[in-house]
Design an enzyme around this catalytic site. Structure first.
Site, PDB file in Angstrom:
ATOM      1  N   ASP A   1      -8.117  16.014 -15.361  1.00 40.92           N
ATOM      2  CA  ASP A   1      -8.775  17.281 -15.738  1.00 40.92           C
ATOM      3  C   ASP A   1      -9.982  17.574 -14.847  1.00 40.92           C
ATOM      4  OD1 ASP A   1     -10.498  15.313 -16.735  1.00 40.92           O
ATOM      5  OD2 ASP A   1     -10.444  16.013 -18.813  1.00 40.92           O
ATOM      6  N   GLU A   2     -10.441  16.543 -14.108  1.00 43.51           N
ATOM      7  CA  GLU A   2     -11.647  16.745 -13.286  1.00 43.51           C
ATOM      8  C   GLU A   2     -11.435  17.760 -12.165  1.00 43.51           C
ATOM      9  OE1 GLU A   2     -14.128  13.546 -12.258  1.00 43.51           O
ATOM     10  OE2 GLU A   2     -13.699  12.430 -14.067  1.00 43.51           O
TER      11      GLU A   2
ATOM     12  N   ASN B   1     -21.343  11.593 -24.623  1.00 45.71           N
ATOM     13  CA  ASN B   1     -21.416  10.183 -24.226  1.00 45.71           C
ATOM     14  C   ASN B   1     -22.317   9.385 -25.160  1.00 45.71           C
ATOM     15  OD1 ASN B   1     -19.763  10.752 -22.072  1.00 45.71           O
ATOM     16  ND2 ASN B   1     -21.450  11.002 -20.616  1.00 45.71           N
TER      17      ASN B   1
ATOM     18  N   ASN C   1      -9.974  11.963 -20.217  1.00 45.14           N
ATOM     19  CA  ASN C   1     -10.414  10.556 -20.124  1.00 45.14           C
ATOM     20  C   ASN C   1      -9.576   9.634 -20.998  1.00 45.14           C
ATOM     21  OD1 ASN C   1     -12.837  12.089 -19.225  1.00 45.14           O
ATOM     22  ND2 ASN C   1     -13.692  10.025 -19.079  1.00 45.14           N
TER      23      ASN C   1
ATOM     24  N   ALA D   1      -1.185   5.349  -8.519  1.00 48.27           N
ATOM     25  CA  ALA D   1      -2.103   4.658  -7.598  1.00 48.27           C
ATOM     26  C   ALA D   1      -3.172   5.612  -7.085  1.00 48.27           C
ATOM     27  CB  ALA D   1      -1.327   4.076  -6.411  1.00 48.27           C
TER      28      ALA D   1
ATOM     29  N   ASP E   1       0.832  -1.197   0.000  1.00 44.27           N
ATOM     30  CA  ASP E   1       0.000   0.000   0.000  1.00 44.27           C
ATOM     31  C   ASP E   1       0.871   1.254   0.000  1.00 44.27           C
ATOM     32  OD1 ASP E   1      -1.864   2.096   0.992  1.00 44.27           O
ATOM     33  OD2 ASP E   1      -3.184   0.375   1.279  1.00 44.27           O
TER      34      ASP E   1
ATOM     35  N   TYR F   1     -14.159  12.231  -5.647  1.00 42.21           N
ATOM     36  CA  TYR F   1     -12.946  11.786  -6.363  1.00 42.21           C
ATOM     37  C   TYR F   1     -12.134  12.992  -6.824  1.00 42.21           C
ATOM     38  CZ  TYR F   1     -10.115  10.646 -10.446  1.00 42.21           C
ATOM     39  OH  TYR F   1      -9.084  10.571 -11.346  1.00 42.21           O
TER      40      TYR F   1
ATOM     41  N   LYS G   1      -8.339  14.296  -5.706  1.00 45.04           N
ATOM     42  CA  LYS G   1      -7.213  14.480  -6.629  1.00 45.04           C
ATOM     43  C   LYS G   1      -6.709  15.930  -6.535  1.00 45.04           C
ATOM     44  CE  LYS G   1      -5.701  11.866  -9.210  1.00 45.04           C
ATOM     45  NZ  LYS G   1      -4.662  10.811  -9.070  1.00 45.04           N
TER      46      LYS G   1
ATOM     47  N   HIS H   1     -22.979  15.594 -11.755  1.00 40.01           N
ATOM     48  CA  HIS H   1     -22.327  15.198 -13.019  1.00 40.01           C
ATOM     49  C   HIS H   1     -21.776  16.414 -13.770  1.00 40.01           C
ATOM     50  CE1 HIS H   1     -22.824  12.138 -16.551  1.00 40.01           C
ATOM     51  NE2 HIS H   1     -21.587  12.541 -16.394  1.00 40.01           N
TER      52      HIS H   1
HETATM   53  P1  NAD Z   1      -7.288   2.211 -11.930  1.00 39.73           P
HETATM   54  O1  NAD Z   1      -8.410   2.346 -10.960  1.00 39.73           O
HETATM   55  O2  NAD Z   1      -7.458   1.348 -13.133  1.00 39.73           O
HETATM   56  O3  NAD Z   1      -5.975   1.675 -11.186  1.00 39.73           O
HETATM   57  C1  NAD Z   1      -5.584   2.164  -9.933  1.00 39.73           C
HETATM   58  C2  NAD Z   1      -4.494   1.233  -9.405  1.00 39.73           C
HETATM   59  O4  NAD Z   1      -4.058   1.754  -8.143  1.00 39.73           O
HETATM   60  C3  NAD Z   1      -4.974  -0.206  -9.152  1.00 39.73           C
HETATM   61  O5  NAD Z   1      -4.036  -1.124  -9.644  1.00 39.73           O
HETATM   62  C4  NAD Z   1      -5.065  -0.304  -7.634  1.00 39.73           C
HETATM   63  O6  NAD Z   1      -4.851  -1.611  -7.132  1.00 39.73           O
HETATM   64  C5  NAD Z   1      -3.966   0.674  -7.222  1.00 39.73           C
HETATM   65  N1  NAD Z   1      -4.184   1.200  -5.864  1.00 39.73           N
HETATM   66  C6  NAD Z   1      -5.325   1.731  -5.360  1.00 39.73           C
HETATM   67  N2  NAD Z   1      -5.132   2.074  -4.073  1.00 39.73           N
HETATM   68  C7  NAD Z   1      -3.839   1.797  -3.772  1.00 39.73           C
HETATM   69  C8  NAD Z   1      -3.043   1.940  -2.610  1.00 39.73           C
HETATM   70  N3  NAD Z   1      -3.549   2.460  -1.483  1.00 39.73           N
HETATM   71  N4  NAD Z   1      -1.749   1.553  -2.656  1.00 39.73           N
HETATM   72  C9  NAD Z   1      -1.235   1.021  -3.779  1.00 39.73           C
HETATM   73  N5  NAD Z   1      -1.941   0.842  -4.913  1.00 39.73           N
HETATM   74  C10 NAD Z   1      -3.234   1.228  -4.906  1.00 39.73           C
HETATM   75  O7  NAD Z   1      -6.920   3.691 -12.326  1.00 39.73           O
HETATM   76  P2  NAD Z   1      -6.428   4.289 -13.721  1.00 39.73           P
HETATM   77  O8  NAD Z   1      -7.617   4.579 -14.547  1.00 39.73           O
HETATM   78  O9  NAD Z   1      -5.337   3.480 -14.243  1.00 39.73           O
HETATM   79  O10 NAD Z   1      -5.860   5.703 -13.221  1.00 39.73           O
HETATM   80  C11 NAD Z   1      -4.511   5.828 -12.808  1.00 39.73           C
HETATM   81  C12 NAD Z   1      -4.266   7.264 -12.363  1.00 39.73           C
HETATM   82  O11 NAD Z   1      -4.582   8.159 -13.419  1.00 39.73           O
HETATM   83  C13 NAD Z   1      -5.126   7.702 -11.176  1.00 39.73           C
HETATM   84  O12 NAD Z   1      -4.335   8.513 -10.343  1.00 39.73           O
HETATM   85  C14 NAD Z   1      -6.240   8.523 -11.811  1.00 39.73           C
HETATM   86  O13 NAD Z   1      -6.718   9.502 -10.913  1.00 39.73           O
HETATM   87  C15 NAD Z   1      -5.499   9.137 -12.969  1.00 39.73           C
HETATM   88  N6  NAD Z   1      -6.327   9.486 -14.138  1.00 39.73           N
HETATM   89  C16 NAD Z   1      -7.058   8.504 -14.763  1.00 39.73           C
HETATM   90  C17 NAD Z   1      -7.785   8.838 -15.914  1.00 39.73           C
HETATM   91  C18 NAD Z   1      -8.597   7.794 -16.652  1.00 39.73           C
HETATM   92  O14 NAD Z   1      -9.292   8.154 -17.598  1.00 39.73           O
HETATM   93  N7  NAD Z   1      -8.538   6.526 -16.304  1.00 39.73           N
HETATM   94  C19 NAD Z   1      -7.776  10.145 -16.390  1.00 39.73           C
HETATM   95  C20 NAD Z   1      -7.058  11.116 -15.684  1.00 39.73           C
HETATM   96  C21 NAD Z   1      -6.315  10.773 -14.577  1.00 39.73           C
HETATM   97  O1  DAU Z   2     -11.584  13.042 -16.987  1.00 39.53           O
HETATM   98  C1  DAU Z   2     -10.670  12.163 -16.403  1.00 39.53           C
HETATM   99  C2  DAU Z   2     -11.393  11.139 -15.555  1.00 39.53           C
HETATM  100  O2  DAU Z   2     -12.001  10.225 -16.465  1.00 39.53           O
HETATM  101  C3  DAU Z   2     -10.475  10.378 -14.595  1.00 39.53           C
HETATM  102  O3  DAU Z   2      -9.941  11.282 -13.672  1.00 39.53           O
HETATM  103  C4  DAU Z   2     -11.247   9.269 -13.860  1.00 39.53           C
HETATM  104  O4  DAU Z   2     -10.349   8.516 -13.067  1.00 39.53           O
HETATM  105  C5  DAU Z   2     -11.869   8.363 -14.903  1.00 39.53           C
HETATM  106  O5  DAU Z   2     -12.655   7.386 -14.266  1.00 39.53           O
HETATM  107  C6  DAU Z   2     -12.725   9.180 -15.861  1.00 39.53           C
HETATM  108  O6  DAU Z   2     -13.869   9.728 -15.159  1.00 39.53           O
HETATM  109  P1  DAU Z   2     -15.302   9.812 -15.837  1.00 39.53           P
HETATM  110  O7  DAU Z   2     -16.329   9.901 -14.787  1.00 39.53           O
HETATM  111  O8  DAU Z   2     -15.328  10.850 -16.893  1.00 39.53           O
HETATM  112  O9  DAU Z   2     -15.329   8.356 -16.583  1.00 39.53           O
HETATM  113  P2  DAU Z   2     -16.489   7.270 -16.708  1.00 39.53           P
HETATM  114  O10 DAU Z   2     -16.002   6.272 -17.702  1.00 39.53           O
HETATM  115  O11 DAU Z   2     -16.967   6.792 -15.394  1.00 39.53           O
HETATM  116  O12 DAU Z   2     -17.658   8.092 -17.393  1.00 39.53           O
HETATM  117  C7  DAU Z   2     -17.499   8.776 -18.612  1.00 39.53           C
HETATM  118  C8  DAU Z   2     -18.792   9.498 -18.913  1.00 39.53           C
HETATM  119  O13 DAU Z   2     -19.800   8.539 -19.228  1.00 39.53           O
HETATM  120  C9  DAU Z   2     -19.335  10.301 -17.756  1.00 39.53           C
HETATM  121  O14 DAU Z   2     -19.933  11.473 -18.248  1.00 39.53           O
HETATM  122  C10 DAU Z   2     -20.375   9.390 -17.124  1.00 39.53           C
HETATM  123  C11 DAU Z   2     -20.897   8.622 -18.317  1.00 39.53           C
HETATM  124  N1  DAU Z   2     -21.341   7.236 -18.077  1.00 39.53           N
HETATM  125  C12 DAU Z   2     -20.480   6.407 -17.414  1.00 39.53           C
HETATM  126  C13 DAU Z   2     -20.828   5.108 -17.185  1.00 39.53           C
HETATM  127  C14 DAU Z   2     -19.882   4.184 -16.437  1.00 39.53           C
HETATM  128  C15 DAU Z   2     -22.557   6.784 -18.562  1.00 39.53           C
HETATM  129  O15 DAU Z   2     -23.325   7.559 -19.187  1.00 39.53           O
HETATM  130  N2  DAU Z   2     -22.890   5.488 -18.332  1.00 39.53           N
HETATM  131  C16 DAU Z   2     -22.089   4.634 -17.655  1.00 39.53           C
HETATM  132  O16 DAU Z   2     -22.483   3.461 -17.454  1.00 39.53           O
END
Ligand code: NAD
Ligand code: DAU
Length: 364
Positions: free
Chosen positions: A133-134, A257, A187, A83, A60, A158, A162, A306
């Site tokens: 970007d959120e 979406n 995203n 993480a 962790d 969330y 961040k 939202h």
């Molecule tokens: P994810 O949820 O797929 O993966 C997160 C990982 O972190 C997992 O492997 C989990 O086991 C690990 N983790 C969680 N808590 C932990 C802890 N306490 N110690 C160690 N490991 C831990 O997330 P992701 O989508 O890969 O996102 C990665 C990073 O990018 C995050 O910081 C997220 O905020 C950021 N981010 C994601 C997106 C996106 O679209 N997915 C966009 C912008 C920023």
């Molecule tokens: O913008 C960056 C962010 O993108 C990251 O910081 C987050 O970690 C990542 O999860 C993502 O957040 P979003 O909330 O934008 O992603 P999500 O895929 O959950 O949703 C994308 C959009 O689609 C959002 O407007 C919500 C909508 N949605 C999502 C789901 C899961 C739906 O309409 N139906 C769904 O079932």
């Protein structure tokens, strides 16, 4: 040669980053620290584990003695901090974990890095923090995209967690001189994305003949970034970015979406019609019976708080570091769909084990 600690390397972006980095810089050592929450999957890294310059540590980020020992034992000079608890909907139902991991966890890493790097006089260290970007909140349709100076206005627990972690990272630079950089990206989508997020959820539900849930009116806009374009941005920041600076990374792909859901449905329809093997593999997909997966679209209750629109101005990283995304949305989504079609076992395992209860909770 670098010694990297990649936190969250068993999650979606972290996994892609590990493979991106190994491919590009095979001489570097990589240690992944991951707590393997529901979103982490050690199997993702099975190819990486075959390499001698890779090590996986199950632990962790809030465990400061563990982090300190990793920094010392592996002579870590670079932390790439992915993480986090990352799913907005989960943060609405249970914010505590988000504060613990995203805020307290990031602070623990900062404390460990400061102690080790200053004690050991590691002058060329780097703490790179992956953010989102959120943190900037929501845009109106005619607003300019987010820049690095857009004021923070997070909407969800969330995003607020961040934002708090970004502030801590910057504070450790200003107050103590820790060499940090931050990236705020839009995203991501691509291989290994957990199937609770919009694009993999739509792909897998359409193939399984399940509802395609669209929150509210479906007109919310996101700026989609192929995951390896994100990794390219992080790479440029690590190599050429200025310490103390923040860089926005975006894909320049704004879609509503509902348009995403319709586009993915149409791609699946086309693929299944063209390929008889897919008809046998996915008999519940409407396309296997000559129907269009769009018929599965189901409007559901909107997400609380939202955000309406996100859009990234990536001008700074483009002009200062030469960033340019390699994928258009059209090419990136094709690659992603192909990966999910080729890796059914991967996503079936996740869908069976991890989150059916969560889906029921979310769609009430
Ligand atoms: P994810 O949820 O797929 O993966 C997160 C990982 O972190 C997992 O492997 C989990 O086991 C690990 N983790 C969680 N808590 C932990 C802890 N306490 N110690 C160690 N490991 C831990 O997330 P992701 O989508 O890969 O996102 C990665 C990073 O990018 C995050 O910081 C997220 O905020 C950021 N981010 C994601 C997106 C996106 O679209 N997915 C966009 C912008 C920023
Ligand atoms: O913008 C960056 C962010 O993108 C990251 O910081 C987050 O970690 C990542 O999860 C993502 O957040 P979003 O909330 O934008 O992603 P999500 O895929 O959950 O949703 C994308 C959009 O689609 C959002 O407007 C919500 C909508 N949605 C999502 C789901 C899961 C739906 O309409 N139906 C769904 O079932």
């Amino acid at each position: 040669m670098k010694n990297l600690l990649v936190t969250g390397g068993a999650g979606f972006i972290g996994t892609n980053f590990v493979y991106y980095w190994m491919d590009k810089y095979p001489e570097d050592h990589i240690v992944v620290l991951d707590a393997l929450t529901y979103a982490g999957n050690k199997d993702n890294l099975s190819e990486a584990e075959k390499k001698s310059k890779f090590e996986f540590i199950h632990g962790d980020i809030r465990d400061q003695p563990l982090v300190e020992s990793l920094l010392v034992n592996h002579k870590i000079d670079t932390i790439v901090h992915f993480a986090a608890e990352s799913h907005v909907d989960r943060s609405i139902h249970g914010p505590d974990k988000f504060i613990n991991t995203n805020v307290v966890g990031t602070h623990t890493l900062l404390k460990a890095a400061k102690k080790n790097w200053f004690n050991e006089k590691f002058e060329n260290h780097r703490f790179h923090h992956i953010s989102t970007d959120e943190v900037y909140g929501s845009l109106k349709s005619d607003d300019q995209p987010f820049t690095e100076t857009t004021p923070y206005a997070p909407s969800s627990p969330y995003a607020a967690s961040k934002a708090a972690s970004d502030h801590l990272v910057r504070a450790y630079h200003k107050t103590y001189g820790l060499q940090v950089t931050i990236s705020n990206c839009s995203n991501n989508y691509g291989p290994y994305q957990f199937t609770e997020k919009l694009i993999p959820l739509i792909i897998t539900n359409a193939l399984n003949g399940k509802a395609l849930p669209v929150y509210g009116d479906g007109k919310q806009i996101r700026d989609w970034l192929y995951v390896d374009d994100h990794n390219l941005g992080v790479d440029l920041i690590l190599r050429k970015g200025k310490v103390g600076e923040t860089y926005n990374i975006g894909g320049n792909n704004e879609y509503t979406n509902i348009d995403i859901v319709k586009l993915v449905s149409s791609l699946i329809h086309r693929e299944v019609l063209q390929n008889k093997e897919l008809v046998n593999k996915f008999p519940n997909c409407p396309a296997a019976h000559g129907k269009h997966p769009e018929e599965l679209i189901t409007p559901v209750k909107d997400r609380a708080g939202h955000d309406r629109r996100y859009a990234i101005n990536a001008g700074k990283i483009s002009s200062e570091l030469g960033y340019s995304p390699g994928e258009s949305f059209e090419t990136g989504i094709q690659k992603t769909l192909k990966w999910f079609l080729d890796n059914e076992t991967w996503w079936r395992k996740i869908m069976d084990e991890s989150y059916n209860d969560w889906l029921n909770l979310n769609y009430d």
